[in-house]
Enzyme design. Structure first.
Site, PDB file in Angstrom:
ATOM      1  N   TYR A 131       0.825  -1.207   0.000  1.00  0.00           N
ATOM      2  CA  TYR A 131       0.000   0.000   0.000  1.00  0.00           C
ATOM      3  C   TYR A 131       0.859   1.257   0.000  1.00  0.00           C
ATOM      4  CZ  TYR A 131      -3.448   3.466   1.503  1.00  0.00           C
ATOM      5  OH  TYR A 131      -4.249   4.570   1.581  1.00  0.00           O
ATOM      6  N   LYS A 135       1.222   4.075  -3.048  1.00  0.00           N
ATOM      7  CA  LYS A 135       0.990   5.500  -2.827  1.00  0.00           C
ATOM      8  C   LYS A 135       2.229   6.320  -3.170  1.00  0.00           C
ATOM      9  CE  LYS A 135      -3.270   5.635  -1.282  1.00  0.00           C
ATOM     10  NZ  LYS A 135      -4.326   6.364  -2.015  1.00  0.00           N
TER      11      LYS A 135
END
Length: 237
Positions: A131, A135
């Site tokens: 994750y 990002k």
């Protein structure tokens, strides 16, 4: 100075507050939103600035954004989902990375001057956490596009009411609220950002960029303390 803004992710926790802030700001004359579902009834538009685009066909958003006339000076993305909601890491990437980047490129083509991305704390393209890596990769990609200014917000734990259920996040919120009663400046402001303050900080930073009062440099990254400052300490209604 009167600006036109566009927002994607306006039905999410931070997006709702970002939109509400734009709609009540005297410096914003019009706001276009791109959503998959209707905006919540809590979003008020007292000055009739809102121009919603609602469709489940997210592939149409880029074309709609490019065709806006006059084009917005500011584009804010608070778009994102969870692995649980998407069904897998790969499907989450389609929204969090692919769709976000497609819209950023469309914003560039439309003539947007200031691009604002609500990212996450510790985002890093070299991270081993999928994750955070995703990002970080998105941050890197949008920073290379031809905007006058790119603003990246990296909030901590988001505090606020969500329509969807996220038990682990809810547990951390309760801990944060408890610790804030002991010392807000130490136990709260160092790792938590209320969603309404993130929305205000996003708008405040965007307006500073338009008004040429933002820090020098193309990319302006805001951490937790910066969000507290812009979204609470220095915020003026």
């Amino acid at each position: 100075m009167s600006c036109i803004a566009a927002v994607v992710g306006a039905t999410g926790l931070v997006g709702i507050h970002t939109l509400s802030t734009l709609l009540t700001s005297p410096k914003i004359s019009a706001v276009t939103t791109f959503t998959r579902r209707s905006l919540p009834a809590t979003v008020l538009d007292p000055h009739q600035k809102l121009k919603p685009h609602e469709t489940t066909d997210t592939s149409a958003w880029s074309t709609q954004l490019e065709s806006l006339n006059p084009p917005p000076q500011i584009f804010i993305s608070a778009l994102g989902t969870t692995r649980g909601q998407a069904g897998s890491v790969e499907k989450q990437r389609v929204i969090d990375y692919d769709l976000n980047l497609s819209l950023a490129k469309a914003a560039q083509k439309a003539g947007v001057k200031v691009y604002v991305l609500v990212s996450t704390g510790m985002a890093d393209s070299s991270s081993r956490a999928p994750y955070l890596k995703m990002k970080g990769e998105l941050e890197d990609a949008v920073s290379k596009l031809d905007f006058e200014k790119v603003v990246i917000l990296r909030p901590g734990l988001l505090l606020g009411h969500r329509e969807d259920s996220r038990p682990p996040e809810y547990a951390f919120r309760m801990i944060a609220l408890g610790l804030s009663k002991i010392s807000k400046s130490y136990f709260f402001d160092t790792w938590v950002n209320p969603a309404d303050e993130v929305g205000k900080a996003a708008v405040a930073a965007a307006l500073e960029c338009v008004e040429k009062t933002a820090p020098a440099g193309k990319v302006w990254t805001l951490g937790i303390s910066d969000i507290v400052r812009l979204g609470r300490t220095e915020w003026k209604e």
